[in-house]
Structures are given as C-alpha cells and as structure tokens.
Write a protein that holds these residues in place. Structure first.
Motif, short mmCIF file in Angstrom:
data_model
loop_
_atom_site.label_atom_id
_atom_site.label_comp_id
_atom_site.label_asym_id
_atom_site.label_seq_id
_atom_site.Cartn_x
_atom_site.Cartn_y
_atom_site.Cartn_z
N ILE A 2 0.86 -1.17 0.00
CA ILE A 2 0.00 0.00 0.00
C ILE A 2 0.90 1.23 0.00
O ILE A 2 1.83 1.34 0.79
N ASP A 6 -2.06 5.12 -3.23
CA ASP A 6 -3.30 4.49 -2.82
C ASP A 6 -4.04 5.34 -1.79
O ASP A 6 -5.27 5.48 -1.84
N LEU A 50 -5.10 2.48 5.99
CA LEU A 50 -5.17 1.44 4.97
C LEU A 50 -4.27 0.26 5.30
O LEU A 50 -4.65 -0.91 5.12
N LYS A 51 -3.08 0.54 5.81
CA LYS A 51 -2.16 -0.53 6.19
C LYS A 51 -2.72 -1.34 7.36
O LYS A 51 -2.61 -2.57 7.38
N TYR A 54 -5.43 -3.61 6.04
CA TYR A 54 -4.82 -4.71 5.30
C TYR A 54 -4.22 -5.74 6.26
O TYR A 54 -4.45 -6.94 6.12
#
Length: 72
Positions: A2, A6, A50-51, A54
């Motif tokens: 990512i 993104d 986002l990380k 994920y």
C-alpha cells in the motif's frame, strides 16, 4: 504494498496524479489535479489506516490460501 498513491486515491477518488519511485526508492507523486493536494499529514494518516485494515485481514488471507474452497 500500500502506497501514498493508494492513500491519496482513497481520500480523493479519481485524483489526477502520476506516481513513481526515485533512485533512492522514495515514492514521488506529481500532482496534476485541479483540486488541492491533501496535506502530508492527511496522506500519512490515511496510509496508516489502509495498512492497518490490510494487516487486520492477514489471517483471512492466509487461511484462504491454506484451505481451498470446497465450492459449497
């Protein structure tokens, strides 16, 4: 992986920009959108979000690979 690219697209869907990597492996974003570019702090916060999302799914991804679907 990512990237900041993104993260920016998550903040501003459809943003016009070009992403690349320099010789040192640093992500470089060339902003081409008419809208203001998000601040570095906003980009970094979204990147962390986002990380984390994920990473939270690592178990599910690993389990799906380890156990093939039976097609039920």
């Amino acid at each position: 992986m990512i990237t900041k690219f993104d993260a920016i697209l998550s903040i501003l869907p459809g943003a016009a920009m070009h992403g690349s990597w320099d010789e040192m492996g640093v992500e470089v974003i060339e902003w081409r959108d008419d809208r203001p570019k998000p601040t570095e702090s906003a980009i970094n916060a979204k990147l962390a979000e986002l990380k984390a999302a994920y990473n939270a799914q690592a178990y599910a991804r690993n389990r799906a690979q380890a156990y093939a679907s039976t097609g039920d």
